[in-house]
Write an enzyme that holds these catalytic residues in place. Structure first.
Site, PDB file in Angstrom:
ATOM      1  N   ALA A  62       0.866   2.670   4.311  1.00 24.31           N
ATOM      2  CA  ALA A  62       1.592   1.405   4.470  1.00 24.31           C
ATOM      3  C   ALA A  62       0.711   0.322   5.081  1.00 24.31           C
ATOM      4  O   ALA A  62       0.678  -0.818   4.592  1.00 24.31           O
ATOM      5  CB  ALA A  62       2.839   1.628   5.326  1.00 24.31           C
ATOM      6  N   GLU A  63      -0.020   0.664   6.139  1.00 21.31           N
ATOM      7  CA  GLU A  63      -0.854  -0.345   6.780  1.00 21.31           C
ATOM      8  C   GLU A  63      -2.006  -0.766   5.876  1.00 21.31           C
ATOM      9  O   GLU A  63      -2.378  -1.942   5.838  1.00 21.31           O
ATOM     10  CB  GLU A  63      -1.394   0.137   8.128  1.00 21.31           C
ATOM     11  CG  GLU A  63      -2.169  -0.954   8.832  1.00 21.31           C
ATOM     12  CD  GLU A  63      -2.306  -0.773  10.322  1.00 21.31           C
ATOM     13  OE1 GLU A  63      -2.923  -1.664  10.940  1.00 21.31           O
ATOM     14  OE2 GLU A  63      -1.813   0.217  10.874  1.00 21.31           O
ATOM     15  N   SER A  64      -2.552   0.172   5.136  1.00 24.79           N
ATOM     16  CA  SER A  64      -3.639  -0.163   4.212  1.00 24.79           C
ATOM     17  C   SER A  64      -3.167  -1.159   3.164  1.00 24.79           C
ATOM     18  O   SER A  64      -3.850  -2.156   2.883  1.00 24.79           O
ATOM     19  CB  SER A  64      -4.149   1.107   3.528  1.00 24.79           C
ATOM     20  OG  SER A  64      -4.688   2.001   4.476  1.00 24.79           O
TER      21      SER A  64
END
Length: 141
Positions: A62-64
């Site tokens: 998700a953060e990527s």
């Protein structure tokens, strides 16, 4: 300047080489003017000890994707993206197959981007729902 989906996908996939995204086998597969999508295989590389998709791998996905998506709205020669907060609700488990992650912009300010990120399975069922806040900084010389 018009949006070039293929250039964006190539940029994201090239930047992923020799990084955590490469280790997790994250591949960027779709992009639009307000979203970015990637996929990640679910296999022992991303399992927790009980053989399920690890929540940390899900959050890394998700953060990527959310951080890369902020590049849709900045000039990377003059600006940088920093993730400053992420939250995740894991709603369903997964043992094998593929998960798909789509980040959609909620707020696009000059210094803050807020993303809603949905991670789904091959049938479109929601696995995790995340929210990411990115800070946009001027690039230091």
């Amino acid at each position: 300047m018009s949006f070039d989906k293929y250039a964006m996908l190539q940029l994201c996939n090239n930047w992923s080489k020799n990084t955590l995204m490469n280790t997790l086998e994250i591949e960027y597969i779709d992009a639009g003017e307000d979203f970015l999508t990637a996929k990640m295989p679910v296999n022992p590389r991303v399992h927790q000890p009980m053989g399920l998709l690890h929540g940390g791998a899900t959050v890394a996905l998700a953060e990527s994707v959310g951080s890369a998506a902020s590049f849709l709205f900045i000039n990377p020669e003059r600006q940088e993206v920093r993730g400053i907060e992420i939250s995740a609700n894991h709603l369903k488990s997964k043992r094998e197959g593929t998960v798909f992650c789509t980040a959609k912009i909620i707020h696009k300010g000059p210094s803050i981007h807020l993303w809603e990120i949905k991670i789904t399975d091959e049938e479109g069922k929601l696995i995790s729902l995340c929210k990411l806040t990115n800070m946009i900084l001027s690039r230091r010389k």
